[in-house]
Design a protein around this motif. Structure first.
Motif, PDB file in Angstrom:
ATOM      1  N   PHE A   1      -2.552  -3.752  -7.013  1.00  0.00           N
ATOM      2  CA  PHE A   1      -2.145  -4.865  -6.945  1.00  0.00           C
ATOM      3  C   PHE A   1      -3.491  -6.002  -6.410  1.00  0.00           C
ATOM      4  O   PHE A   1      -3.963  -5.573  -5.831  1.00  0.00           O
ATOM      5  CB  PHE A   1      -0.726  -4.524  -5.603  1.00  0.00           C
ATOM      6  N   ASP A   2      -3.028  -6.955  -7.060  1.00  0.00           N
ATOM      7  CA  ASP A   2      -3.608  -8.649  -7.158  1.00  0.00           C
ATOM      8  C   ASP A   2      -2.900  -8.793  -5.193  1.00  0.00           C
ATOM      9  O   ASP A   2      -1.454  -8.364  -4.729  1.00  0.00           O
ATOM     10  CB  ASP A   2      -2.947  -9.071  -7.979  1.00  0.00           C
ATOM     11  N   ASP A   3      -3.491 -10.233  -4.967  1.00  0.00           N
ATOM     12  CA  ASP A   3      -2.912 -10.443  -3.645  1.00  0.00           C
ATOM     13  C   ASP A   3      -1.528 -10.838  -3.566  1.00  0.00           C
ATOM     14  O   ASP A   3      -0.710 -10.843  -2.837  1.00  0.00           O
ATOM     15  CB  ASP A   3      -3.929 -11.259  -3.010  1.00  0.00           C
ATOM     16  N   THR A   4      -0.501 -11.166  -4.626  1.00  0.00           N
ATOM     17  CA  THR A   4       0.541 -11.512  -4.379  1.00  0.00           C
ATOM     18  C   THR A   4       1.655 -10.202  -4.657  1.00  0.00           C
ATOM     19  O   THR A   4       2.219 -10.190  -3.431  1.00  0.00           O
ATOM     20  CB  THR A   4       1.223 -12.455  -5.929  1.00  0.00           C
ATOM     21  N   GLU A   5       0.783  -9.229  -5.231  1.00  0.00           N
ATOM     22  CA  GLU A   5       1.993  -8.124  -5.484  1.00  0.00           C
ATOM     23  C   GLU A   5       1.790  -7.203  -4.160  1.00  0.00           C
ATOM     24  O   GLU A   5       2.826  -6.584  -3.668  1.00  0.00           O
ATOM     25  CB  GLU A   5       1.243  -7.840  -6.492  1.00  0.00           C
ATOM     26  N   GLN A   6       0.683  -7.620  -3.655  1.00  0.00           N
ATOM     27  CA  GLN A   6       0.510  -6.499  -1.809  1.00  0.00           C
ATOM     28  C   GLN A   6       1.527  -7.301  -1.213  1.00  0.00           C
ATOM     29  O   GLN A   6       1.850  -6.309  -0.163  1.00  0.00           O
ATOM     30  CB  GLN A   6      -0.782  -7.220  -2.002  1.00  0.00           C
ATOM     31  N   LYS A   7       2.279  -8.509  -1.409  1.00  0.00           N
ATOM     32  CA  LYS A   7       2.657  -9.255  -0.489  1.00  0.00           C
ATOM     33  C   LYS A   7       4.359  -8.097  -0.191  1.00  0.00           C
ATOM     34  O   LYS A   7       5.399  -8.763   0.246  1.00  0.00           O
ATOM     35  CB  LYS A   7       2.762 -10.528   0.071  1.00  0.00           C
ATOM     36  N   ARG A   8       4.221  -7.905  -1.464  1.00  0.00           N
ATOM     37  CA  ARG A   8       5.399  -7.789  -1.550  1.00  0.00           C
ATOM     38  C   ARG A   8       6.012  -6.600  -1.982  1.00  0.00           C
ATOM     39  O   ARG A   8       7.111  -5.898  -1.949  1.00  0.00           O
ATOM     40  CB  ARG A   8       6.213  -7.814  -3.297  1.00  0.00           C
ATOM     41  N   ILE A   9       4.713  -5.946  -1.613  1.00  0.00           N
ATOM     42  CA  ILE A   9       5.566  -3.710  -0.652  1.00  0.00           C
ATOM     43  C   ILE A   9       5.566  -3.990   0.588  1.00  0.00           C
ATOM     44  O   ILE A   9       4.590  -4.265   1.091  1.00  0.00           O
ATOM     45  CB  ILE A   9       4.029  -3.151  -1.408  1.00  0.00           C
ATOM     46  N   ALA A  10       6.643  -3.679   1.276  1.00  0.00           N
ATOM     47  CA  ALA A  10       6.857  -3.369   1.751  1.00  0.00           C
ATOM     48  C   ALA A  10       6.489  -2.488   2.694  1.00  0.00           C
ATOM     49  O   ALA A  10       6.338  -1.260   2.146  1.00  0.00           O
ATOM     50  CB  ALA A  10       8.398  -3.383   2.260  1.00  0.00           C
ATOM     51  N   ALA A  11       6.384  -2.285   4.066  1.00  0.00           N
ATOM     52  CA  ALA A  11       5.684  -1.363   4.926  1.00  0.00           C
ATOM     53  C   ALA A  11       6.965  -0.038   5.249  1.00  0.00           C
ATOM     54  O   ALA A  11       8.393  -0.509   5.397  1.00  0.00           O
ATOM     55  CB  ALA A  11       5.418  -1.229   6.138  1.00  0.00           C
ATOM     56  N   SER A  12       7.450   0.716   4.923  1.00  0.00           N
ATOM     57  CA  SER A  12       8.096   2.170   5.287  1.00  0.00           C
ATOM     58  C   SER A  12       8.028   2.923   6.363  1.00  0.00           C
ATOM     59  O   SER A  12       7.042   3.523   6.271  1.00  0.00           O
ATOM     60  CB  SER A  12       8.959   2.453   4.117  1.00  0.00           C
ATOM     61  N   GLU A  13       8.708   3.444   7.453  1.00  0.00           N
ATOM     62  CA  GLU A  13       8.986   4.282   8.299  1.00  0.00           C
ATOM     63  C   GLU A  13       8.937   5.294   8.070  1.00  0.00           C
ATOM     64  O   GLU A  13      10.025   5.680   6.995  1.00  0.00           O
ATOM     65  CB  GLU A  13       9.479   3.946   9.757  1.00  0.00           C
ATOM     66  N   ARG A  14       8.033   6.518   8.102  1.00  0.00           N
ATOM     67  CA  ARG A  14       8.219   7.245   7.024  1.00  0.00           C
ATOM     68  C   ARG A  14       8.121   8.742   7.860  1.00  0.00           C
ATOM     69  O   ARG A  14       7.815   8.773   8.802  1.00  0.00           O
ATOM     70  CB  ARG A  14       7.120   8.031   6.207  1.00  0.00           C
ATOM     71  N   GLN A  15       9.214   9.523   8.456  1.00  0.00           N
ATOM     72  CA  GLN A  15       8.755  10.969   9.268  1.00  0.00           C
ATOM     73  C   GLN A  15       9.088  11.896   8.269  1.00  0.00           C
ATOM     74  O   GLN A  15       9.946  12.428   7.116  1.00  0.00           O
ATOM     75  CB  GLN A  15      10.688  11.633   9.809  1.00  0.00           C
ATOM     76  N   SER A  16       7.928  12.533   7.953  1.00  0.00           N
ATOM     77  CA  SER A  16       8.120  14.002   7.789  1.00  0.00           C
ATOM     78  C   SER A  16       8.736  15.108   8.229  1.00  0.00           C
ATOM     79  O   SER A  16       9.378  15.440   9.535  1.00  0.00           O
ATOM     80  CB  SER A  16       7.101  14.633   7.717  1.00  0.00           C
ATOM     81  N   THR A  17       9.662  15.747   6.904  1.00  0.00           N
ATOM     82  CA  THR A  17      10.772  17.226   7.079  1.00  0.00           C
ATOM     83  C   THR A  17       9.796  18.548   7.081  1.00  0.00           C
ATOM     84  O   THR A  17      10.723  19.315   7.835  1.00  0.00           O
ATOM     85  CB  THR A  17      11.491  16.841   6.145  1.00  0.00           C
ATOM     86  N   GLY A  18       8.987  18.391   7.154  1.00  0.00           N
ATOM     87  CA  GLY A  18       7.700  19.654   7.538  1.00  0.00           C
ATOM     88  C   GLY A  18       8.263  20.716   6.388  1.00  0.00           C
ATOM     89  O   GLY A  18       9.547  20.197   5.132  1.00  0.00           O
ATOM     90  N   SER A  19       8.536  22.033   6.342  1.00  0.00           N
ATOM     91  CA  SER A  19       9.354  22.971   5.405  1.00  0.00           C
ATOM     92  C   SER A  19       9.845  24.850   6.919  1.00  0.00           C
ATOM     93  O   SER A  19       8.579  24.707   6.428  1.00  0.00           O
ATOM     94  CB  SER A  19       8.029  23.171   4.478  1.00  0.00           C
ATOM     95  N   PRO A  20      10.648  24.098   6.560  1.00  0.00           N
ATOM     96  CA  PRO A  20      10.963  24.701   7.891  1.00  0.00           C
ATOM     97  C   PRO A  20      11.076  26.420   7.202  1.00  0.00           C
ATOM     98  O   PRO A  20      10.838  27.178   7.884  1.00  0.00           O
ATOM     99  CB  PRO A  20      12.416  24.588   8.146  1.00  0.00           C
ATOM    100  N   SER A  21      11.027  26.629   6.480  1.00  0.00           N
ATOM    101  CA  SER A  21      11.509  28.125   5.224  1.00  0.00           C
ATOM    102  C   SER A  21       9.966  28.510   5.071  1.00  0.00           C
ATOM    103  O   SER A  21       9.604  29.527   5.371  1.00  0.00           O
ATOM    104  CB  SER A  21      12.115  27.617   4.204  1.00  0.00           C
ATOM    105  N   ARG A  22       9.359  27.498   5.662  1.00  0.00           N
ATOM    106  CA  ARG A  22       7.834  28.099   5.777  1.00  0.00           C
ATOM    107  C   ARG A  22       7.064  27.457   7.161  1.00  0.00           C
ATOM    108  O   ARG A  22       6.076  28.146   7.368  1.00  0.00           O
ATOM    109  CB  ARG A  22       6.532  27.451   5.074  1.00  0.00           C
ATOM    110  N   GLY A  23       7.917  27.349   8.211  1.00  0.00           N
ATOM    111  CA  GLY A  23       7.473  27.457   9.554  1.00  0.00           C
ATOM    112  C   GLY A  23       6.665  26.246  10.059  1.00  0.00           C
ATOM    113  O   GLY A  23       5.366  26.332  10.540  1.00  0.00           O
ATOM    114  N   THR A  24       6.349  25.773   8.865  1.00  0.00           N
ATOM    115  CA  THR A  24       5.611  23.678   9.326  1.00  0.00           C
ATOM    116  C   THR A  24       6.867  23.251   9.746  1.00  0.00           C
ATOM    117  O   THR A  24       7.976  22.216   9.428  1.00  0.00           O
ATOM    118  CB  THR A  24       5.251  23.777   7.739  1.00  0.00           C
TER     119      THR A  24
END
Length: 187
Positions: A79-102
């Motif tokens: 991405f060029d500088d203009t495109e990079q400015k259009r990419i929003a940061a998102s807060e992410r929470q990993s769901t893990g893998s409860p069936s695998r114990g992680t």
């Protein structure tokens, strides 16, 4: 200006090597979801081949080489500088893998990220819908492909333990058990 797209749309955004000799072409993205004026996108094709992490040690998404590469070298190259400015940061929470114990790790803010197991199920109709053709560039860099030229791609969720990461196979299956990320490369 307002972003007017809907789930299912395809749109060009950025560019990346895709030809066998590294020829750069526009990236085509599939819109998975739109909320609050922000679109969740995924590339139409498997565009590169990188390890989830460079060594086979216990690591989660937060500390993975893939996360670092996506938010660093990939963003700078695609991405060029203009495109990079259009990419929003998102807060992410990993769901893990409860069936695998992680368990999931703490929340992180990413501009570019791999989908979770949950999102790979939620945003695609079935295995065929998750299939993505690998570019000649990705194949040359070692991406495993099916006989139909589909590549595999990493998910941010852990696999059976913190030395494995979940992924989507070259036939579109979501492999929750994962694969050892220090040894294998996906997109």
């Amino acid at each position: 200006k307002p972003f007017s797209v809907k789930a299912g749309d395809r749109l060009p955004f950025g560019q990346y090597p895709q030809g066998e000799n590294g020829e750069t072409e526009p990236l085509v993205w599939r819109v998975l979801d739109v909320q609050d004026g922000k679109a969740l996108l995924i590339t139409e094709k498997v565009i590169d081949c990188v390890k989830y992490h460079t060594t086979r040690s216990e690591v989660d998404w937060t500390n993975s080489s893939l996360r670092s590469w996506l938010n660093g070298a990939f963003v700078s190259k695609a991405f060029d500088d203009t495109e990079q400015k259009r990419i929003a940061a998102s807060e992410r929470q990993s769901t893990g893998s409860p069936s695998r114990g992680t368990k999931g790790e703490s929340a992180v803010r990413d501009r570019v990220f791999a989908l979770s197991v949950y999102e790979a199920d939620k945003y695609f109709l079935n295995d065929d819908d998750r299939n993505a053709a690998a570019t000649p560039y990705a194949k040359k860099r070692g991406c495993y492909t099916s006989r139909f030229n589909n590549g595999c791609w990493w998910l941010c969720s852990p696999g059976k333990d913190k030395t494995f990461a979940a992924y989507v196979s070259s036939i579109g299956d979501v492999f929750r058990f994962g694969r050892p990320f220090g040894l294998h490369k996906c997109a």
